[in-house]
Design a protein around this motif. Structure first.
Motif, PDB file in Angstrom:
ATOM      1  N   MET A   1      12.058  10.825 -10.450  1.00  0.00           N
ATOM      2  CA  MET A   1      11.381  10.052  -9.427  1.00  0.00           C
ATOM      3  C   MET A   1      10.100  10.772  -9.027  1.00  0.00           C
ATOM      4  SD  MET A   1      13.205   8.134  -6.185  1.00  0.00           S
ATOM      5  CE  MET A   1      14.750   8.893  -6.234  1.00  0.00           C
ATOM      6  N   SER A   2       9.046  10.027  -8.815  1.00  0.00           N
ATOM      7  CA  SER A   2       7.796  10.612  -8.349  1.00  0.00           C
ATOM      8  C   SER A   2       7.525  10.111  -6.936  1.00  0.00           C
ATOM      9  CB  SER A   2       6.650  10.240  -9.295  1.00  0.00           C
ATOM     10  OG  SER A   2       6.429   8.849  -9.274  1.00  0.00           O
ATOM     11  N   ALA A   3       6.424  10.518  -6.372  1.00  0.00           N
ATOM     12  CA  ALA A   3       6.075  10.069  -5.018  1.00  0.00           C
ATOM     13  C   ALA A   3       4.814   9.230  -5.078  1.00  0.00           C
ATOM     14  CB  ALA A   3       5.879  11.260  -4.095  1.00  0.00           C
ATOM     15  N   HIS A   4       4.813   8.151  -4.363  1.00  0.00           N
ATOM     16  CA  HIS A   4       3.664   7.246  -4.284  1.00  0.00           C
ATOM     17  C   HIS A   4       2.743   7.780  -3.199  1.00  0.00           C
ATOM     18  CE1 HIS A   4       1.423   3.606  -4.548  1.00  0.00           C
ATOM     19  NE2 HIS A   4       1.711   3.220  -3.335  1.00  0.00           N
ATOM     20  N   ARG A   5       1.462   7.909  -3.499  1.00  0.00           N
ATOM     21  CA  ARG A   5       0.524   8.516  -2.551  1.00  0.00           C
ATOM     22  C   ARG A   5      -0.558   7.552  -2.090  1.00  0.00           C
ATOM     23  NH1 ARG A   5       3.744  12.327  -1.226  1.00  0.00           N
ATOM     24  NH2 ARG A   5       4.052  13.967  -2.729  1.00  0.00           N
ATOM     25  N   ASP A   6      -0.303   6.268  -2.087  1.00  0.00           N
ATOM     26  CA  ASP A   6      -1.285   5.297  -1.599  1.00  0.00           C
ATOM     27  C   ASP A   6      -1.454   5.516  -0.103  1.00  0.00           C
ATOM     28  OD1 ASP A   6      -2.553   2.973  -0.544  1.00  0.00           O
ATOM     29  OD2 ASP A   6      -1.944   1.861  -2.320  1.00  0.00           O
ATOM     30  N   PRO A   7      -2.670   5.822   0.374  1.00  0.00           N
ATOM     31  CA  PRO A   7      -2.861   6.129   1.797  1.00  0.00           C
ATOM     32  C   PRO A   7      -2.521   4.971   2.726  1.00  0.00           C
ATOM     33  CG  PRO A   7      -4.971   5.946   0.662  1.00  0.00           C
ATOM     34  CD  PRO A   7      -3.897   5.896  -0.395  1.00  0.00           C
ATOM     35  N   ARG A   8      -2.498   3.743   2.207  1.00  0.00           N
ATOM     36  CA  ARG A   8      -2.125   2.606   3.060  1.00  0.00           C
ATOM     37  C   ARG A   8      -0.648   2.649   3.434  1.00  0.00           C
ATOM     38  NH1 ARG A   8      -3.432  -2.198  -0.634  1.00  0.00           N
ATOM     39  NH2 ARG A   8      -2.568  -0.680  -2.064  1.00  0.00           N
ATOM     40  N   PHE A   9       0.155   3.298   2.612  1.00  0.00           N
ATOM     41  CA  PHE A   9       1.602   3.260   2.812  1.00  0.00           C
ATOM     42  C   PHE A   9       2.234   4.617   3.073  1.00  0.00           C
ATOM     43  CE2 PHE A   9       0.535  -0.198  -0.190  1.00  0.00           C
ATOM     44  CZ  PHE A   9       0.805  -1.260   0.645  1.00  0.00           C
ATOM     45  N   PRO A  11       3.564   8.504   1.772  1.00  0.00           N
ATOM     46  CA  PRO A  11       4.371   8.884   0.609  1.00  0.00           C
ATOM     47  C   PRO A  11       5.614   7.996   0.489  1.00  0.00           C
ATOM     48  CG  PRO A  11       4.507  10.551   2.315  1.00  0.00           C
ATOM     49  CD  PRO A  11       3.515   9.535   2.786  1.00  0.00           C
ATOM     50  N   ARG A  12       5.877   7.558  -0.710  1.00  0.00           N
ATOM     51  CA  ARG A  12       7.060   6.732  -0.995  1.00  0.00           C
ATOM     52  C   ARG A  12       7.707   7.228  -2.268  1.00  0.00           C
ATOM     53  NH1 ARG A  12       6.598   0.948   1.102  1.00  0.00           N
ATOM     54  NH2 ARG A  12       5.329   1.310   2.919  1.00  0.00           N
ATOM     55  N   ALA A  13       9.010   7.187  -2.311  1.00  0.00           N
ATOM     56  CA  ALA A  13       9.696   7.519  -3.549  1.00  0.00           C
ATOM     57  C   ALA A  13       9.432   6.423  -4.572  1.00  0.00           C
ATOM     58  CB  ALA A  13      11.186   7.661  -3.298  1.00  0.00           C
ATOM     59  N   ALA A  14       9.219   6.818  -5.799  1.00  0.00           N
ATOM     60  CA  ALA A  14       8.996   5.870  -6.880  1.00  0.00           C
ATOM     61  C   ALA A  14      10.090   6.073  -7.927  1.00  0.00           C
ATOM     62  CB  ALA A  14       7.629   6.094  -7.516  1.00  0.00           C
ATOM     63  N   PHE A  15      10.409   5.010  -8.616  1.00  0.00           N
ATOM     64  CA  PHE A  15      11.413   5.107  -9.662  1.00  0.00           C
ATOM     65  C   PHE A  15      11.048   4.153 -10.788  1.00  0.00           C
ATOM     66  CE2 PHE A  15      12.704   1.964  -6.606  1.00  0.00           C
ATOM     67  CZ  PHE A  15      13.149   0.906  -7.374  1.00  0.00           C
ATOM     68  N   ARG A  16      11.629   4.389 -11.928  1.00  0.00           N
ATOM     69  CA  ARG A  16      11.436   3.511 -13.080  1.00  0.00           C
ATOM     70  C   ARG A  16      12.727   2.730 -13.287  1.00  0.00           C
ATOM     71  NH1 ARG A  16       7.615   7.396 -15.419  1.00  0.00           N
ATOM     72  NH2 ARG A  16       5.706   6.168 -15.515  1.00  0.00           N
ATOM     73  N   PHE A  31       8.298   1.145  -6.216  1.00  0.00           N
ATOM     74  CA  PHE A  31       8.295   1.996  -5.027  1.00  0.00           C
ATOM     75  C   PHE A  31       9.244   1.440  -3.978  1.00  0.00           C
ATOM     76  CE2 PHE A  31       4.283   2.413  -7.209  1.00  0.00           C
ATOM     77  CZ  PHE A  31       4.236   3.775  -7.392  1.00  0.00           C
ATOM     78  N   GLU A  32       9.868   2.342  -3.271  1.00  0.00           N
ATOM     79  CA  GLU A  32      10.791   1.908  -2.232  1.00  0.00           C
ATOM     80  C   GLU A  32      10.050   1.136  -1.156  1.00  0.00           C
ATOM     81  OE1 GLU A  32      10.752   5.989   0.431  1.00  0.00           O
ATOM     82  OE2 GLU A  32      12.547   5.470  -0.670  1.00  0.00           O
ATOM     83  N   ALA A  33      10.741   0.211  -0.537  1.00  0.00           N
ATOM     84  CA  ALA A  33      10.175  -0.602   0.543  1.00  0.00           C
ATOM     85  C   ALA A  33      10.960  -0.348   1.813  1.00  0.00           C
ATOM     86  CB  ALA A  33      10.242  -2.081   0.176  1.00  0.00           C
ATOM     87  N   THR A  34      10.293  -0.538   2.934  1.00  0.00           N
ATOM     88  CA  THR A  34      10.975  -0.385   4.214  1.00  0.00           C
ATOM     89  C   THR A  34      11.781  -1.656   4.495  1.00  0.00           C
ATOM     90  OG1 THR A  34       9.191  -1.387   5.492  1.00  0.00           O
ATOM     91  CG2 THR A  34       9.054   1.005   5.108  1.00  0.00           C
ATOM     92  N   PRO A  35      12.753  -1.588   5.383  1.00  0.00           N
ATOM     93  CA  PRO A  35      13.474  -2.804   5.756  1.00  0.00           C
ATOM     94  C   PRO A  35      12.541  -3.905   6.270  1.00  0.00           C
ATOM     95  CG  PRO A  35      14.708  -0.897   6.477  1.00  0.00           C
ATOM     96  CD  PRO A  35      13.364  -0.387   5.976  1.00  0.00           C
ATOM     97  N   ALA A  36      11.497  -3.537   7.011  1.00  0.00           N
ATOM     98  CA  ALA A  36      10.551  -4.538   7.527  1.00  0.00           C
ATOM     99  C   ALA A  36       9.800  -5.216   6.387  1.00  0.00           C
ATOM    100  CB  ALA A  36       9.570  -3.891   8.500  1.00  0.00           C
TER     101      ALA A  36
END
Length: 65
Positions: A1-9, A11-16, A31-36
């Motif tokens: 798993m890597s980390a998503h670094r988009d400044p709009r969101f 850090p997020r865990a990423a997976f394939r 990329f993982e999403a929040t419940p919202a």
């Protein structure tokens, strides 16, 4: 798993994904999403369902190409 670094969101865990039929790892990352975010996506899909279902099949097929 890597980390998503988009400044709009932030850090997020990423997976394939993995193809369940072959076990092959897919190229794209997800990329993982929040419940919202999940709730917002579900509400959006629910609003789109009836207008989409009312389209003729040929028009709906255009979305799948």
């Amino acid at each position: 798993m890597s980390a998503h670094r988009d400044p709009r969101f932030g850090p997020r865990a990423a997976f394939r994904g993995r193809n369940p039929a072959t076990g092959e790892t897919l190229e794209d990352e997800y990329f993982e999403a929040t419940p919202a975010e999940i709730d917002a996506a579900a509400r959006s899909a629910e609003r789109a369902f009836e207008p989409y279902a009312a389209l003729p099949p040929e028009k709906r097929a255009e979305f799948l190409r």
